[in-house]
Design a protein around this motif. Structure first.
Motif: not given
Length: 267
Positions: A132-134, A248-254
């Motif tokens: 459910v991340a995002g 770390f640039a991250g993501t849509s989830l992190t």
């Protein structure tokens, strides 16, 4: 009481729509002269006072955040409430976050109010799986001064991300002879809402960065992927004294994260 609903991105067939309109026409009460038929207008939705509407949640602890919006109706605003909703790729709802208690509304004028609600994201309840991340949609229900209800279902506006950890860089050897190789390591972890602990972030790109001395901007010198244990390991040639770190640039989830730097003395 009339319920007025406005839903973003809803698809219906012509037959279903005609049937629905027919039922509505039979069921709808007569409208008195001067009755307000305008749906309440919802604007300025704000999630967590974040520029990109992001909420970061750790592995086990609850995270409290706020959602607010401005509501306008000619008859005034009685109340506004919020709910977050996550959907699968198939469009099925697999996560909900409801507000805690009633919203707090402050009148701007006779027709407009700004309302704010407390939300809690909890890995022990409503964030029961990492899936459910995002992006999460926002459902808003507004009641105007006449008691009429407007429901607004917005496409995904909020982002709930898993918290990350990036360790301080460890550069070896120290000191290092000019022109020789220096190896820099750091470990990347990410919150697991399922295990309620931080686990290795595997196979993600992190940037090995360097700056001369201890001030100024870092520049990327190498791109590295984390291994199965979350470790990033890069090797570069040492030329001058300076600091190394991983980013770390991250993501849509992190969550995006920069690690602490390690200074290397070049002899």
């Amino acid at each position: 009481m009339r319920i007025r609903a406005k839903v973003a991105a809803v698809t219906v067939t012509a037959t279903a729509l005609s049937a629905a309109l027919a039922v509505t026409a039979l069921a709808a009460p007569a409208v008195a002269d001067g009755q307000d038929e305008t749906p309440t207008k919802i604007t300025n939705i704000d999630v967590n006072h974040s520029r990109d509407s992001t909420v970061v949640v750790g592995a086990a602890l609850k995270t409290r955040f706020l959602i607010s919006a401005t509501a306008y109706d000619p008859s005034g605003i009685r109340s506004v409430s919020f709910e977050l909703e996550h959907q699968t790729n198939a469009g099925e709802v697999d996560g909900r976050i409801a507000q805690i208690g009633p919203s707090h509304c402050v009148k701007v004028d006779a027709t407009t109010s700004k309302c704010e609600s407390v939300m809690i994201a909890d890995p022990n309840t409503n964030l029961y799986t990492n899936a459910v991340a995002g992006a999460w949609g926002i459902n808003v229900v507004a009641v105007d001064g006449q008691g009429d209800v407007t429901r607004e279902n917005y496409l995904p506006l909020a982002r709930i991300k898993r918290q990350t950890q990036l360790s301080q860089a460890d550069a070896t050897p120290e000191p290092v002879k000019k022109g020789n190789a220096v190896t820099v390591k750091a470990r990347m972890l990410v919150a697991s809402w399922e295990q309620h602990k931080d686990v290795p972030l595997v196979g993600h790109q992190v940037l090995l960065q360097f700056r001369t001395g201890t001030t100024g901007a870092f520049k990327t010198v190498q791109k590295v992927k984390t291994d199965r244990n979350g470790w990033a390991k890069g090797t570069v040639k040492a030329t001058v004294d300076g600091q190394y770190r991983y980013d770390f640039a991250g993501t849509s989830l992190t969550q995006a994260r920069s690690g602490a730097a390690d200074f290397v003395d070049v002899k």
